[in-house]
Design an enzyme around this catalytic site. Structure first.
Site, PDB file in Angstrom:
ATOM      1  CB  ALA A 166      -0.870  -0.009   1.249  1.00  0.00           C
TER       2      ALA A 166
ATOM      3  N   GLY B 233       0.594  -4.981   0.768  1.00  0.00           N
ATOM      4  CA  GLY B 233      -0.539  -5.006  -0.158  1.00  0.00           C
ATOM      5  C   GLY B 233      -0.201  -5.649  -1.503  1.00  0.00           C
TER       6      GLY B 233
ATOM      7  CD  GLU C 280      -2.755  -7.462   2.463  1.00  0.00           C
ATOM      8  OE1 GLU C 280      -2.294  -6.301   2.381  1.00  0.00           O
ATOM      9  OE2 GLU C 280      -3.689  -7.769   3.225  1.00  0.00           O
TER      10      GLU C 280
ATOM     11  CD  GLU D 277       1.141  -5.728   5.520  1.00  0.00           C
ATOM     12  OE1 GLU D 277       2.057  -6.570   5.719  1.00  0.00           O
ATOM     13  OE2 GLU D 277       0.460  -5.690   4.478  1.00  0.00           O
TER      14      GLU D 277
HETATM   15  N1  CO8 Z   1       4.608   3.334  -0.492  1.00  0.00           N
HETATM   16  C1  CO8 Z   1       5.043   4.519  -0.952  1.00  0.00           C
HETATM   17  N2  CO8 Z   1       6.256   4.698  -1.533  1.00  0.00           N
HETATM   18  C2  CO8 Z   1       7.044   3.638  -1.652  1.00  0.00           C
HETATM   19  C3  CO8 Z   1       6.660   2.360  -1.180  1.00  0.00           C
HETATM   20  C4  CO8 Z   1       5.370   2.236  -0.585  1.00  0.00           C
HETATM   21  N3  CO8 Z   1       4.909   1.050  -0.135  1.00  0.00           N
HETATM   22  N4  CO8 Z   1       7.666   1.489  -1.421  1.00  0.00           N
HETATM   23  C5  CO8 Z   1       8.645   2.190  -2.022  1.00  0.00           C
HETATM   24  N5  CO8 Z   1       8.274   3.487  -2.169  1.00  0.00           N
HETATM   25  C6  CO8 Z   1       9.057   4.576  -2.765  1.00  0.00           C
HETATM   26  C7  CO8 Z   1      10.200   4.984  -1.858  1.00  0.00           C
HETATM   27  O1  CO8 Z   1       9.719   5.889  -0.879  1.00  0.00           O
HETATM   28  C8  CO8 Z   1      11.159   5.618  -2.830  1.00  0.00           C
HETATM   29  O2  CO8 Z   1      10.701   6.908  -3.137  1.00  0.00           O
HETATM   30  P1  CO8 Z   1      11.780   8.120  -3.282  1.00  0.00           P
HETATM   31  O3  CO8 Z   1      12.645   7.690  -4.421  1.00  0.00           O
HETATM   32  O4  CO8 Z   1      10.904   9.286  -3.556  1.00  0.00           O
HETATM   33  O5  CO8 Z   1      12.509   8.168  -1.979  1.00  0.00           O
HETATM   34  C9  CO8 Z   1      10.979   4.792  -4.095  1.00  0.00           C
HETATM   35  O6  CO8 Z   1       9.704   4.128  -3.931  1.00  0.00           O
HETATM   36  C10 CO8 Z   1      12.052   3.726  -4.258  1.00  0.00           C
HETATM   37  O7  CO8 Z   1      12.111   2.947  -3.049  1.00  0.00           O
HETATM   38  P2  CO8 Z   1      13.439   2.762  -2.182  1.00  0.00           P
HETATM   39  O8  CO8 Z   1      14.369   3.906  -2.381  1.00  0.00           O
HETATM   40  O9  CO8 Z   1      13.022   2.451  -0.780  1.00  0.00           O
HETATM   41  O10 CO8 Z   1      14.059   1.464  -2.896  1.00  0.00           O
HETATM   42  P3  CO8 Z   1      15.027   0.389  -2.227  1.00  0.00           P
HETATM   43  O11 CO8 Z   1      15.575  -0.418  -3.354  1.00  0.00           O
HETATM   44  O12 CO8 Z   1      15.986   1.039  -1.284  1.00  0.00           O
HETATM   45  O13 CO8 Z   1      14.058  -0.542  -1.350  1.00  0.00           O
HETATM   46  C11 CO8 Z   1      12.045  -1.752  -0.880  1.00  0.00           C
HETATM   47  C12 CO8 Z   1      13.049  -1.297  -1.967  1.00  0.00           C
HETATM   48  C13 CO8 Z   1      12.689  -2.771   0.037  1.00  0.00           C
HETATM   49  C14 CO8 Z   1      10.870  -2.402  -1.603  1.00  0.00           C
HETATM   50  C15 CO8 Z   1      11.588  -0.529  -0.054  1.00  0.00           C
HETATM   51  O14 CO8 Z   1      11.132   0.467  -0.967  1.00  0.00           O
HETATM   52  C16 CO8 Z   1      10.487  -0.793   0.919  1.00  0.00           C
HETATM   53  O15 CO8 Z   1      10.735  -1.371   1.977  1.00  0.00           O
HETATM   54  N6  CO8 Z   1       9.240  -0.351   0.614  1.00  0.00           N
HETATM   55  C17 CO8 Z   1       8.131  -0.432   1.503  1.00  0.00           C
HETATM   56  C18 CO8 Z   1       7.648  -1.853   1.642  1.00  0.00           C
HETATM   57  C19 CO8 Z   1       6.523  -1.943   2.643  1.00  0.00           C
HETATM   58  O16 CO8 Z   1       6.695  -1.793   3.826  1.00  0.00           O
HETATM   59  N7  CO8 Z   1       5.320  -2.233   2.121  1.00  0.00           N
HETATM   60  C20 CO8 Z   1       4.177  -2.480   2.935  1.00  0.00           C
HETATM   61  C21 CO8 Z   1       3.371  -1.262   3.058  1.00  0.00           C
HETATM   62  S1  CO8 Z   1       2.087  -1.513   4.257  1.00  0.00           S
HETATM   63  C22 CO8 Z   1       0.899  -2.298   3.434  1.00  0.00           C
HETATM   64  O17 CO8 Z   1       1.020  -2.696   2.305  1.00  0.00           O
HETATM   65  C23 CO8 Z   1      -0.348  -2.454   4.211  1.00  0.00           C
HETATM   66  C24 CO8 Z   1      -1.481  -3.016   3.385  1.00  0.00           C
HETATM   67  C25 CO8 Z   1      -2.726  -3.021   4.174  1.00  0.00           C
HETATM   68  C26 CO8 Z   1      -3.193  -1.637   4.410  1.00  0.00           C
HETATM   69  C27 CO8 Z   1      -4.566  -1.643   4.915  1.00  0.00           C
HETATM   70  C28 CO8 Z   1      -5.175  -0.282   4.799  1.00  0.00           C
HETATM   71  C29 CO8 Z   1      -5.786   0.212   6.030  1.00  0.00           C
END
Ligand code: CO8
Length: 263
Positions: free
Chosen positions: A70, A116, A119, A139
């Site tokens: 998400a 997400g 999921e 999460e």
């Molecule tokens: N949301 C928003 N932006 C994101 C997300 C995300 N999930 N993932 C990556 N990005 C963005 C980064 O912020 C970054 O942006 P910027 O270049 O502007 O800084 C860009 O994408 C590239 O990402 P990274 O620089 O972090 O790339 P890396 O190669 O260093 O890392 C990863 C890759 C490991 C995938 C890392 O980006 C990461 O950990 N991302 C988040 C993963 C995460 O925690 N996802 C789960 C989110 S929670 C969720 O999904 C809950 C679902 C249920 C919700 C229910 C609703 C109520």
């Protein structure tokens, strides 16, 4: 033709009976925000209304990510029980829209499938992953829980024990481990090409039978064995009443290939 439709955060392409929906938000590794969910829902409506389409593949644009979850910047703005619940329900609706489609849906997991994104892959019927893909439910590291069906679909797929390990530790698993656990069905260097191959092998079969199989499995998972077998018998009866059943059994006996019409 579907290629004409313009979306901001995804594309849809049609190749004969196969549709491919590609999540495409490069600045956030294809993370799902509410605008993307809205577009997905519209795209799924277009796909289901197109009688030519027999299977759907869902994938992510770029080398790195299927879907990185998400959109965390959108989640961060959520305030209060009610707002959280509404966002979860809205995302769940789209996931259910996918799992309720009458055609098979294959996830081609080309990279990170986190939160997400995992999921979303779980809402699909079959999963193909690149050996470089990483999957996980991070999460709890964010102080939240999966909200798009992950706590429900993952234990149904691989059992509560293995699901709870992934949900509670939030550890990322390799595609290889996901294959061993039964989270993904196939590993392939070109997951989209492999997904197409799997889809082609499905669309040769009777389309009504395919949709009835999906319905039987989906409804059966929500009930007891006895009730599930009753559902199966009802749907079996519906299959027997189709022209496709006459064609399929008739073609076998005549030693020729069936030509299903979806009737
Ligand atoms: N949301 C928003 N932006 C994101 C997300 C995300 N999930 N993932 C990556 N990005 C963005 C980064 O912020 C970054 O942006 P910027 O270049 O502007 O800084 C860009 O994408 C590239 O990402 P990274 O620089 O972090 O790339 P890396 O190669 O260093 O890392 C990863 C890759 C490991 C995938 C890392 O980006 C990461 O950990 N991302 C988040 C993963 C995460 O925690 N996802 C789960 C989110 S929670 C969720 O999904 C809950 C679902 C249920 C919700 C229910 C609703 C109520």
């Amino acid at each position: 033709h579907m290629d004409e439709y313009e979306f901001e955060n995804l594309t849809i392409d049609q190749h004969g009976p196969l549709a491919v929906l590609t999540l495409n938000r490069p600045k956030a590794l294809n993370a799902l925000n509410s605008a993307t969910f809205g577009e997905m829902s519209e795209a799924l409506d277009l796909i289901v209304d197109n009688a030519e389409i027999g299977a759907l593949i869902i994938t992510g644009a770029g080398e790195k990510a299927f879907v990185a979850g998400a959109d965390i910047s959108e989640l961060n703005g959520l305030d209060g029980v009610y707002a959280g619940r509404e966002v979860a329900l809205a995302g769940q609706d789209v996931m259910s829209q996918i799992s309720n489609l009458p055609i098979p849906v294959i996830a081609a997991i080309n990279g990170f499938a986190l939160g997400g994104g995992f999921e979303l892959a779980l809402a699909c019927d079959i999963r193909v992953a690149s050996p470089r893909a990483r999957l996980g439910l991070p999460e709890v590291t964010l102080g939240v829980i999966p909200g798009f069906g992950g706590t429900q679909r993952l234990p149904r797929l691989i059992g509560a024990g293995r699901a709870l390990d992934l949900l509670l530790t939030a550890r990322q698993i390799s595609a290889e481990e996901a294959l061993q656990m039964g989270v993904v069905n196939y590993l392939a260097d070109e997951p989209l090409a492999k997904a197409r191959e799997v889809a082609e092998s499905i669309v040769k079969n009777g389309p009504i039978a395919i949709s009835l199989v999906k319905e039987a499995v989906r409804r059966g998972l929500d009930t007891t064995l006895d009730a599930g077998c009753e559902i199966e018998a009802d749907l079996f009866g519906m299959a027997v009443a189709t022209a496709d059943f006459q064609e399929g059994t008739g073609a076998f006996l005549a030693k020729r290939k069936p030509e299903f019409k979806g009737e």
